[in-house]
Write a protein that holds these residues in place. Sequence first.
Motif, PDB file in Angstrom:
ATOM      1  N   LEU A   1     -10.346   9.208   8.152  1.00  0.00           N
ATOM      2  CA  LEU A   1     -10.415  10.080   6.998  1.00  0.00           C
ATOM      3  C   LEU A   1      -9.075  10.722   6.677  1.00  0.00           C
ATOM      4  CD1 LEU A   1     -13.866  11.812   7.550  1.00  0.00           C
ATOM      5  CD2 LEU A   1     -13.304  10.073   5.887  1.00  0.00           C
ATOM      6  N   ALA A   2      -8.180  10.803   7.658  1.00  0.00           N
ATOM      7  CA  ALA A   2      -6.865  11.383   7.385  1.00  0.00           C
ATOM      8  C   ALA A   2      -5.936  10.385   6.706  1.00  0.00           C
ATOM      9  CB  ALA A   2      -6.237  11.885   8.677  1.00  0.00           C
ATOM     10  N   TYR A   3      -6.122   9.097   6.980  1.00  0.00           N
ATOM     11  CA  TYR A   3      -5.248   8.069   6.417  1.00  0.00           C
ATOM     12  C   TYR A   3      -5.324   8.039   4.888  1.00  0.00           C
ATOM     13  CZ  TYR A   3      -3.646   3.433   5.075  1.00  0.00           C
ATOM     14  OH  TYR A   3      -3.006   2.399   4.460  1.00  0.00           O
ATOM     15  N   GLY A   4      -6.520   8.150   4.349  1.00  0.00           N
ATOM     16  CA  GLY A   4      -6.704   8.075   2.898  1.00  0.00           C
ATOM     17  C   GLY A   4      -5.911   9.130   2.138  1.00  0.00           C
ATOM     18  N   PRO A   5      -6.147  10.403   2.415  1.00  0.00           N
ATOM     19  CA  PRO A   5      -5.448  11.445   1.651  1.00  0.00           C
ATOM     20  C   PRO A   5      -3.951  11.549   1.957  1.00  0.00           C
ATOM     21  CG  PRO A   5      -7.420  12.338   2.668  1.00  0.00           C
ATOM     22  CD  PRO A   5      -7.227  10.966   3.212  1.00  0.00           C
ATOM     23  N   LEU A   6      -3.557  11.228   3.177  1.00  0.00           N
ATOM     24  CA  LEU A   6      -2.162  11.450   3.569  1.00  0.00           C
ATOM     25  C   LEU A   6      -1.252  10.250   3.357  1.00  0.00           C
ATOM     26  CD1 LEU A   6      -2.761  13.498   6.834  1.00  0.00           C
ATOM     27  CD2 LEU A   6      -2.315  14.341   4.528  1.00  0.00           C
ATOM     28  N   VAL A   7      -1.790   9.035   3.384  1.00  0.00           N
ATOM     29  CA  VAL A   7      -0.953   7.840   3.260  1.00  0.00           C
ATOM     30  C   VAL A   7      -1.364   7.003   2.045  1.00  0.00           C
ATOM     31  CG1 VAL A   7      -0.208   5.709   4.394  1.00  0.00           C
ATOM     32  CG2 VAL A   7      -0.542   7.772   5.749  1.00  0.00           C
ATOM     33  N   TYR A   8      -2.635   6.607   2.009  1.00  0.00           N
ATOM     34  CA  TYR A   8      -3.070   5.675   0.974  1.00  0.00           C
ATOM     35  C   TYR A   8      -3.046   6.296  -0.417  1.00  0.00           C
ATOM     36  CZ  TYR A   8      -5.676   2.114  -1.472  1.00  0.00           C
ATOM     37  OH  TYR A   8      -6.042   1.139  -2.355  1.00  0.00           O
ATOM     38  N   LEU A   9      -3.533   7.502  -0.557  1.00  0.00           N
ATOM     39  CA  LEU A   9      -3.598   8.140  -1.869  1.00  0.00           C
ATOM     40  C   LEU A   9      -2.212   8.320  -2.500  1.00  0.00           C
ATOM     41  CD1 LEU A   9      -5.282   9.350  -4.097  1.00  0.00           C
ATOM     42  CD2 LEU A   9      -5.302  11.493  -2.843  1.00  0.00           C
ATOM     43  N   PRO A  10      -1.212   8.851  -1.778  1.00  0.00           N
ATOM     44  CA  PRO A  10       0.123   8.924  -2.389  1.00  0.00           C
ATOM     45  C   PRO A  10       0.683   7.548  -2.751  1.00  0.00           C
ATOM     46  CG  PRO A  10       0.005  10.379  -0.504  1.00  0.00           C
ATOM     47  CD  PRO A  10      -1.249   9.564  -0.491  1.00  0.00           C
ATOM     48  N   ALA A  11       0.504   6.566  -1.868  1.00  0.00           N
ATOM     49  CA  ALA A  11       1.011   5.220  -2.165  1.00  0.00           C
ATOM     50  C   ALA A  11       0.308   4.643  -3.387  1.00  0.00           C
ATOM     51  CB  ALA A  11       0.824   4.315  -0.953  1.00  0.00           C
ATOM     52  N   TYR A  12      -0.996   4.809  -3.470  1.00  0.00           N
ATOM     53  CA  TYR A  12      -1.778   4.306  -4.602  1.00  0.00           C
ATOM     54  C   TYR A  12      -1.329   4.971  -5.903  1.00  0.00           C
ATOM     55  CZ  TYR A  12      -5.775   3.256  -7.574  1.00  0.00           C
ATOM     56  OH  TYR A  12      -6.564   2.836  -8.599  1.00  0.00           O
ATOM     57  N   THR A  13      -1.201   6.281  -5.885  1.00  0.00           N
ATOM     58  CA  THR A  13      -0.840   7.011  -7.102  1.00  0.00           C
ATOM     59  C   THR A  13       0.564   6.653  -7.569  1.00  0.00           C
ATOM     60  OG1 THR A  13      -2.271   8.825  -6.412  1.00  0.00           O
ATOM     61  CG2 THR A  13      -0.666   9.299  -8.133  1.00  0.00           C
ATOM     62  N   LEU A  14       1.504   6.542  -6.638  1.00  0.00           N
ATOM     63  CA  LEU A  14       2.865   6.181  -7.020  1.00  0.00           C
ATOM     64  C   LEU A  14       2.929   4.748  -7.540  1.00  0.00           C
ATOM     65  CD1 LEU A  14       4.867   7.912  -4.155  1.00  0.00           C
ATOM     66  CD2 LEU A  14       4.546   8.699  -6.514  1.00  0.00           C
ATOM     67  N   ALA A  15       2.188   3.846  -6.925  1.00  0.00           N
ATOM     68  CA  ALA A  15       2.165   2.456  -7.396  1.00  0.00           C
ATOM     69  C   ALA A  15       1.537   2.356  -8.781  1.00  0.00           C
ATOM     70  CB  ALA A  15       1.420   1.578  -6.397  1.00  0.00           C
ATOM     71  N   MET A  16       0.453   3.080  -9.006  1.00  0.00           N
ATOM     72  CA  MET A  16      -0.191   3.043 -10.319  1.00  0.00           C
ATOM     73  C   MET A  16       0.699   3.696 -11.378  1.00  0.00           C
ATOM     74  SD  MET A  16      -2.861   1.298  -9.920  1.00  0.00           S
ATOM     75  CE  MET A  16      -3.728   1.533 -11.440  1.00  0.00           C
ATOM     76  N   GLY A  17       1.430   4.727 -10.996  1.00  0.00           N
ATOM     77  CA  GLY A  17       2.384   5.333 -11.923  1.00  0.00           C
ATOM     78  C   GLY A  17       3.499   4.364 -12.290  1.00  0.00           C
ATOM     79  N   ALA A  18       3.989   3.628 -11.299  1.00  0.00           N
ATOM     80  CA  ALA A  18       5.029   2.630 -11.560  1.00  0.00           C
ATOM     81  C   ALA A  18       4.486   1.519 -12.460  1.00  0.00           C
ATOM     82  CB  ALA A  18       5.548   2.055 -10.249  1.00  0.00           C
ATOM     83  N   ALA A  19       3.254   1.107 -12.237  1.00  0.00           N
ATOM     84  CA  ALA A  19       2.647   0.062 -13.067  1.00  0.00           C
ATOM     85  C   ALA A  19       2.455   0.528 -14.505  1.00  0.00           C
ATOM     86  CB  ALA A  19       1.310  -0.367 -12.472  1.00  0.00           C
ATOM     87  N   ALA A  20       2.298   1.828 -14.701  1.00  0.00           N
ATOM     88  CA  ALA A  20       2.129   2.396 -16.039  1.00  0.00           C
ATOM     89  C   ALA A  20       3.465   2.841 -16.638  1.00  0.00           C
ATOM     90  CB  ALA A  20       1.157   3.568 -15.988  1.00  0.00           C
ATOM     91  N   ASN A  21       4.577   2.456 -16.000  1.00  0.00           N
ATOM     92  CA  ASN A  21       5.927   2.815 -16.450  1.00  0.00           C
ATOM     93  C   ASN A  21       6.153   4.317 -16.509  1.00  0.00           C
ATOM     94  OD1 ASN A  21       6.867   0.151 -16.714  1.00  0.00           O
ATOM     95  ND2 ASN A  21       5.893  -0.013 -18.716  1.00  0.00           N
ATOM     96  N   LYS A  22       5.548   5.045 -15.581  1.00  0.00           N
ATOM     97  CA  LYS A  22       5.764   6.481 -15.482  1.00  0.00           C
ATOM     98  C   LYS A  22       6.943   6.739 -14.547  1.00  0.00           C
ATOM     99  CE  LYS A  22       2.088   7.682 -17.844  1.00  0.00           C
ATOM    100  NZ  LYS A  22       2.123   8.434 -19.066  1.00  0.00           N
ATOM    101  N   SER A  23       7.613   7.854 -14.736  1.00  0.00           N
ATOM    102  CA  SER A  23       8.707   8.210 -13.840  1.00  0.00           C
ATOM    103  C   SER A  23       8.136   8.680 -12.502  1.00  0.00           C
ATOM    104  CB  SER A  23       9.559   9.326 -14.456  1.00  0.00           C
ATOM    105  OG  SER A  23       8.820  10.528 -14.510  1.00  0.00           O
ATOM    106  N   LEU A  24       8.986   8.735 -11.506  1.00  0.00           N
ATOM    107  CA  LEU A  24       8.566   9.188 -10.184  1.00  0.00           C
ATOM    108  C   LEU A  24       8.064  10.623 -10.246  1.00  0.00           C
ATOM    109  CD1 LEU A  24       8.303   8.487  -7.201  1.00  0.00           C
ATOM    110  CD2 LEU A  24      10.657   9.243  -6.886  1.00  0.00           C
ATOM    111  N   SER A  25       8.726  11.465 -11.031  1.00  0.00           N
ATOM    112  CA  SER A  25       8.281  12.860 -11.132  1.00  0.00           C
ATOM    113  C   SER A  25       6.922  12.957 -11.837  1.00  0.00           C
ATOM    114  CB  SER A  25       9.327  13.711 -11.852  1.00  0.00           C
ATOM    115  OG  SER A  25       9.516  13.248 -13.174  1.00  0.00           O
ATOM    116  N   ASP A  26       6.678  12.104 -12.846  1.00  0.00           N
ATOM    117  CA  ASP A  26       5.366  12.097 -13.504  1.00  0.00           C
ATOM    118  C   ASP A  26       4.276  11.630 -12.547  1.00  0.00           C
ATOM    119  OD1 ASP A  26       6.403  13.005 -15.874  1.00  0.00           O
ATOM    120  OD2 ASP A  26       6.455  11.027 -16.831  1.00  0.00           O
ATOM    121  N   ALA A  27       4.585  10.599 -11.744  1.00  0.00           N
ATOM    122  CA  ALA A  27       3.609  10.098 -10.768  1.00  0.00           C
ATOM    123  C   ALA A  27       3.327  11.163  -9.711  1.00  0.00           C
ATOM    124  CB  ALA A  27       4.115   8.821 -10.126  1.00  0.00           C
TER     125      ALA A  27
END
Length: 89
Positions: A1-27
């Motif tokens: 349960l710790a892996y999801g919020p601490l590792v996977y969720l940030p990686a997922y959100t940053l990857a989806m932001g990059a796929a949507a052409n968002k800046s790192l600060s927006d992601a």
Amino acid sequence: LAYGPLVYLPAYTLAMGAAANKSLSDAAMTLRRQWREATACSVAILGPAQAVNFSVVPYGLRLPFMLGAAFVYNAALSSINLRALSASS
């Protein structure tokens, strides 16, 4: 349960932001806005799935069962992320 919020969720959100052409600060802003809801989603979906997996599911079916739970979890994260991206546009 710790892996999801601490590792996977940030990686997922940053990857989806990059796929949507968002800046790192927006992601990162999206991650901060949706972290609580996505963490609750992680606990609500993967917590019970792990409990059922290790108590009821036969050994040979544990991997397919958790892959199904992960699919549901990713669909929920995608929905949360889509709402966050729509709100920021």
